[in-house]
Design a protein around this motif. Sequence first.
Motif, PDB file in Angstrom:
ATOM      1  N   LEU A  25       0.878  -1.089   0.039  1.00 56.97           N
ATOM      2  CA  LEU A  25      -0.035  -0.039   0.084  1.00 56.97           C
ATOM      3  C   LEU A  25       0.784   1.371  -0.063  1.00 56.97           C
ATOM      4  CD1 LEU A  25      -2.848  -1.067   2.473  1.00 56.97           C
ATOM      5  CD2 LEU A  25      -2.950  -0.962  -0.074  1.00 56.97           C
ATOM      6  N   GLY A  26       0.718   2.273  -0.766  1.00 52.27           N
ATOM      7  CA  GLY A  26       1.031   3.620  -0.855  1.00 52.27           C
ATOM      8  C   GLY A  26       0.399   4.591  -0.438  1.00 52.27           C
ATOM      9  N   HIS A  27       1.066   5.870  -0.301  1.00 52.70           N
ATOM     10  CA  HIS A  27       0.420   6.920  -0.244  1.00 52.70           C
ATOM     11  C   HIS A  27       0.839   7.968  -0.985  1.00 52.70           C
ATOM     12  CE1 HIS A  27      -0.821   5.471   3.832  1.00 52.70           C
ATOM     13  NE2 HIS A  27       0.405   4.824   4.000  1.00 52.70           N
ATOM     14  N   ASN A  46       6.359   1.292   0.241  1.00 49.92           N
ATOM     15  CA  ASN A  46       7.313   0.368   0.441  1.00 49.92           C
ATOM     16  C   ASN A  46       8.653   0.973   0.691  1.00 49.92           C
ATOM     17  OD1 ASN A  46       5.433  -1.764   0.731  1.00 49.92           O
ATOM     18  ND2 ASN A  46       6.076  -2.840  -0.912  1.00 49.92           N
ATOM     19  N   GLY A  47       8.747   2.150   1.319  1.00 49.77           N
ATOM     20  CA  GLY A  47       9.884   2.701   1.420  1.00 49.77           C
ATOM     21  C   GLY A  47      10.709   3.368   0.100  1.00 49.77           C
ATOM     22  N   MET A  48       9.961   3.532  -0.904  1.00 52.46           N
ATOM     23  CA  MET A  48      10.347   3.990  -2.412  1.00 52.46           C
ATOM     24  C   MET A  48       9.408   5.185  -2.669  1.00 52.46           C
ATOM     25  SD  MET A  48      10.536   2.145  -6.115  1.00 52.46           S
ATOM     26  CE  MET A  48      11.448   0.672  -5.464  1.00 52.46           C
ATOM     27  N   LEU A  49      10.222   6.246  -3.043  1.00 51.36           N
ATOM     28  CA  LEU A  49       9.629   7.507  -3.495  1.00 51.36           C
ATOM     29  C   LEU A  49       9.444   7.352  -5.231  1.00 51.36           C
ATOM     30  CD1 LEU A  49       8.376   9.857  -2.661  1.00 51.36           C
ATOM     31  CD2 LEU A  49      10.703  11.176  -3.048  1.00 51.36           C
ATOM     32  N   GLN A  50       8.225   7.690  -5.621  1.00 51.51           N
ATOM     33  CA  GLN A  50       8.126   7.546  -6.969  1.00 51.51           C
ATOM     34  C   GLN A  50       7.123   8.942  -7.492  1.00 51.51           C
ATOM     35  OE1 GLN A  50       5.984   4.103  -8.114  1.00 51.51           O
ATOM     36  NE2 GLN A  50       6.906   2.845  -6.487  1.00 51.51           N
ATOM     37  N   GLU A  51       7.567   9.123  -8.777  1.00 53.02           N
ATOM     38  CA  GLU A  51       7.016  10.371  -9.470  1.00 53.02           C
ATOM     39  C   GLU A  51       6.192  10.020 -10.601  1.00 53.02           C
ATOM     40  OE1 GLU A  51       9.925  12.761 -11.440  1.00 53.02           O
ATOM     41  OE2 GLU A  51      10.801  11.198 -12.429  1.00 53.02           O
ATOM     42  N   GLN A 121       7.044  11.905   6.664  1.00 47.69           N
ATOM     43  CA  GLN A 121       6.979  10.619   6.294  1.00 47.69           C
ATOM     44  C   GLN A 121       8.044   9.920   5.724  1.00 47.69           C
ATOM     45  OE1 GLN A 121       3.179   9.503   4.334  1.00 47.69           O
ATOM     46  NE2 GLN A 121       2.382  11.359   4.784  1.00 47.69           N
ATOM     47  N   LEU A 122       9.186  10.762   5.123  1.00 45.23           N
ATOM     48  CA  LEU A 122      10.151  10.587   4.647  1.00 45.23           C
ATOM     49  C   LEU A 122      11.378  10.270   5.449  1.00 45.23           C
ATOM     50  CD1 LEU A 122       9.964  12.480   1.155  1.00 45.23           C
ATOM     51  CD2 LEU A 122       8.758   9.999   1.828  1.00 45.23           C
ATOM     52  N   THR A 123      11.453  10.295   6.735  1.00 44.38           N
ATOM     53  CA  THR A 123      12.536  10.570   7.662  1.00 44.38           C
ATOM     54  C   THR A 123      13.596   9.580   7.578  1.00 44.38           C
ATOM     55  OG1 THR A 123      10.932  11.916   9.493  1.00 44.38           O
ATOM     56  CG2 THR A 123      13.236  10.847  10.042  1.00 44.38           C
ATOM     57  N   SER A 124      13.187   8.268   7.705  1.00 43.36           N
ATOM     58  CA  SER A 124      14.070   7.097   7.524  1.00 43.36           C
ATOM     59  C   SER A 124      14.890   6.986   5.985  1.00 43.36           C
ATOM     60  CB  SER A 124      13.432   5.844   7.823  1.00 43.36           C
ATOM     61  OG  SER A 124      12.300   5.631   7.051  1.00 43.36           O
TER      62      SER A 124
END
Length: 274
Positions: A25-27, A46-51, A121-124
Motif C-alpha cells: 500500500l502506498g500514499h 514500501n519505502g520507495m519514492l516515485q514520481e 513521512q520520509l525521515t528514515s
Amino acid sequence: MSWWEGVQESRVLVAPDPGTNGNGLGHMILLRHPRSGNATQYLFVNGMLQEFQWFKNLYGSWFLGDYTSEDGRLYLSTPVDPVFIMLPIFEEARMKKGDDLGKFRQLDEILFIDGYPGYQQLTSLVENCMQVVCEVKEVGSIKFFRLDDTKVLRWLCYKVCQLKQTLPKLDKNYAVQSEKDTLVDAVSILGEYLNEEHWLQPLCNHLKLNILEVTGKTQANAEESNPPGLYNVPQSDDKKGTIVKKGRQAKKIKLETESHNIKDMFSRASRRKK
C-alpha cells in the motif's frame, strides 16, 4: 487511507511491482518539485519514492470494467532518487550566507515544512540517502546534517556519468551523435530536477558546458513529461479540491460525466437496428 482514495476521476496507472516486502500500500504525498518549487504529488510505497509521468495518443480511451473512460492518458509511476527532491530543502535549512558554510541541523527540523507534512513521512529514507551529499555530525545518539557543496557536485557528476553511459543503450540515435551532445542531453535530463542558480550552473561550469544550450533542452523535456491536472497542485489552502494545468486557471475536480456503461451502449445499438 490508500493512495487512490479521494481521487474522483478514473486514471490508468502503471507502477513498479511492490514485491513481497511490505504491504504494497502506498500514499500520495505532497512535496515541492525540486526545480520549480511547485506543490507536486508523489507516490510513496514500501519505502520507495516515485514520481508520475504521462503519455497520451491523439485519440484514445480506456475500458474500465463495464465503463469507458474518456481520459486515454497512460500514467506511469517511476522511482526517483530522493536526493534530487531533498536538495532544495537541505539548501534552505543550512541558512548559508556568503562564504559561511551554514548550520548543522537535526533531521526533524529540516523536514518540518509548513504546509507539507509529507516530508516527515520520509525521515528514515532521507536519513540514509542524504549522507552522500551532507556532512554529518553525531552528538550522542542525535545526528546533525549540513549540505556540502563539494559532495553535491561530486554526486551530480556521478549521475551525469551514469546517464551518459546509459543513453546510447536506450536509443540508437545517441550512439551516432557526438560525445558532447550526449553529455548535454544527460545534463539537461538531470536539469529537470535542479535549481539553475544553485546546482545546474555550477555543474555546467565544472563540465565546461554552455548552460543556455542545456536549459533549452531541459525546458523542452519538462514540458513533454510534466503530468497535467491531477498530480500538480496549486500552492493554496484548498489543495484537495483544485487542479492546475499550465497556462490555465485552476478549476474544481469534477466527476467523469463522459463515462458510459458498455452494456447500455450495446443495448441502444441493438434497439436502433430493430
